[in-house]
Design a protein around this motif. Structure first.
Motif, mmCIF file in Angstrom:
data_model
loop_
_atom_site.group_PDB
_atom_site.id
_atom_site.type_symbol
_atom_site.label_atom_id
_atom_site.label_comp_id
_atom_site.label_asym_id
_atom_site.label_seq_id
_atom_site.Cartn_x
_atom_site.Cartn_y
_atom_site.Cartn_z
ATOM 1 N N GLU A 1 0.832 -1.204 0.000
ATOM 2 C CA GLU A 1 0.000 0.000 0.000
ATOM 3 C C GLU A 1 0.867 1.255 0.000
ATOM 4 O O GLU A 1 0.458 2.289 -0.514
ATOM 5 N N PRO B 1 1.243 3.703 -4.644
ATOM 6 C CA PRO B 1 1.154 5.141 -4.935
ATOM 7 C C PRO B 1 2.522 5.801 -5.107
ATOM 8 O O PRO B 1 2.683 6.714 -5.912
ATOM 9 N N GLN C 1 3.357 7.706 -8.604
ATOM 10 C CA GLN C 1 3.615 9.150 -8.582
ATOM 11 C C GLN C 1 5.034 9.467 -9.056
ATOM 12 O O GLN C 1 5.258 10.473 -9.735
ATOM 13 N N VAL D 1 -3.513 17.493 -4.271
ATOM 14 C CA VAL D 1 -3.881 16.176 -3.738
ATOM 15 C C VAL D 1 -5.075 16.350 -2.802
ATOM 16 O O VAL D 1 -5.100 17.274 -1.989
ATOM 17 N N LEU E 1 -6.578 10.301 -2.951
ATOM 18 C CA LEU E 1 -6.190 9.205 -2.057
ATOM 19 C C LEU E 1 -7.436 8.727 -1.308
ATOM 20 O O LEU E 1 -7.720 9.164 -0.199
ATOM 21 N N CYS F 1 -5.586 8.011 -9.140
ATOM 22 C CA CYS F 1 -6.656 7.757 -8.178
ATOM 23 C C CYS F 1 -6.350 6.443 -7.461
ATOM 24 O O CYS F 1 -6.358 5.375 -8.082
ATOM 25 N N PHE F 2 -6.069 6.525 -6.164
ATOM 26 C CA PHE F 2 -5.650 5.365 -5.388
ATOM 27 C C PHE F 2 -6.689 5.031 -4.322
ATOM 28 O O PHE F 2 -7.468 5.881 -3.905
ATOM 29 N N PHE G 1 -7.012 3.109 -0.456
ATOM 30 C CA PHE G 1 -6.249 2.622 0.685
ATOM 31 C C PHE G 1 -7.143 1.837 1.641
ATOM 32 O O PHE G 1 -8.336 2.112 1.770
ATOM 33 N N ARG H 1 -2.182 6.034 4.152
ATOM 34 C CA ARG H 1 -2.815 7.130 3.387
ATOM 35 C C ARG H 1 -2.320 8.478 3.907
ATOM 36 O O ARG H 1 -1.944 9.366 3.125
ATOM 37 N N HIS I 1 1.141 9.276 2.810
ATOM 38 C CA HIS I 1 1.220 9.759 1.427
ATOM 39 C C HIS I 1 0.747 11.197 1.295
ATOM 40 O O HIS I 1 1.235 11.925 0.424
#
Length: 307
Positions: free
Chosen positions: A62, A66, A70, A146, A171, A190-191, A193, A199, A202
């Motif tokens: 996880e 991302p 990124q 973000v 996120l 688009c992620f 978690f 999360r 990030h």
């Protein structure tokens, strides 16, 4: 000489191995191809990956997904927008208010009028993200918006970036109630978690500023984690902007915290109150000395570097 042979792989890729093993397993038939069989490559076995003992591996995955995506997109500096998922766009809030007034229900009317009053924050978040994205296009350094990827203030942030012609990150988090990503996030960024901690990590990793609009428990959780990390020196200082002095000072008695010795007077310098998108961007611009089309004096990626 054939250069491709010199640089060709010594081993098949994991993707190739997984496809080959899956095909062979099906050919073997029962019992090896059955759902209870352990005759699968470990990295292609979802039951194994989801087992209790592999939580540490899932945490790592996880973090990595991302991070790698990124990095591939060249995202190294971000501005994070926090805020309530319940704040409506002005047109939607107006419609709710008009509908409530037809009912004659005073409590419903009061709630709807408050929603309408709060909807100006949606406009400001949208405007701020739009300004950030347009400014980034003029700067020598790429800065990406973000959000938490959901509705409300998060939607406004992604929407403002998209309308300015730039990318933005979402996120999202798996919650007990349904939370779908808003339609304005750049799809490749688009992620989703499972772990709140990863999360929130990030959110901070590439951020050069955090902009916090009114919100509830989730917004407060994100805000206070950032302030605690900065207060304790776990991350370097960056602007934390609180939109709407009236809301925040009614919600949190900062002076009481100072007066009772729970925080130091200097801790109030960890954040700034702002009232408009222009004021917020001005604080960030002044903090970093951002000048269009001129090097900022920092190497690529330095803006978002933590200690």
């Amino acid at each position: 000489m054939n250069d491709s042979k010199l640089s060709s792989r010594n081993f098949r890729s994991a993707r190739q191995e997984a496809a080959k093993a899956a095909a062979e397993q099906q050919q073997l038939g029962e019992p090896y191809a059955g759902p209870d069989s352990s005759y699968r490559l470990a990295f292609a076995d979802s039951e194994f990956l989801l087992s209790e003992d592999l939580r540490s591996i899932r945490l790592q995955l996880e973090y990595l997904k991302p991070e790698m995506v990124q990095r591939e997109f060249g995202i190294d500096s971000t501005i994070v927008i926090f805020g309530s998922a319940r704040i409506l766009p002005p047109d939607a809030a107006r419609a709710v208010c008009d509908a409530a007034r037809t009912t004659g229900d005073e409590a419903a009317i009061k709630r709807a009028e408050m929603q309408l009053a709060m909807s100006h924050h949606y406009e400001q978040a949208q405007r701020f993200a739009n300004m950030v994205t347009k400014a980034s296009q003029r700067l020598d350094h790429n800065i990406v918006v973000v959000t938490g990827g959901g509705p409300g203030i998060m939607e406004a942030g992604n929407r403002g970036a998209l309308e300015a012609g730039g990318p933005s990150v979402g996120l999202n988090i798996v919650l007990p109630h349904e939370q779908a990503p808003n339609p304005y996030i750049t799809p490749e960024l688009c992620f989703q978690f499972h772990y709140f901690a990863i999360r929130k990590m990030h959110f901070l990793m590439r951020s050069i500023a955090l902009v916090c609009f009114p919100g509830g428990f989730g917004t407060l959780d994100e805000l206070f984690e950032v302030m605690t990390l900065q207060q304790t020196g776990k991350v370097r200082k960056r602007p934390i902007l609180l939109f709407g002095r009236e809301f925040w000072t009614k919600l949190i008695n900062f002076e009481l915290l100072v007066g009772t010795g729970m925080i130091g007077a200097d801790d109030l310098k960890l954040f700034h109150f702002v009232e408009s998108a222009e004021e917020a961007w001005g604080v960030i611009e002044q903090h970093y000395g951002l000048v269009p089309n001129e090097p900022s004096g920092a190497d690529k990626g330095r803006l978002a570097e933590d200690i």
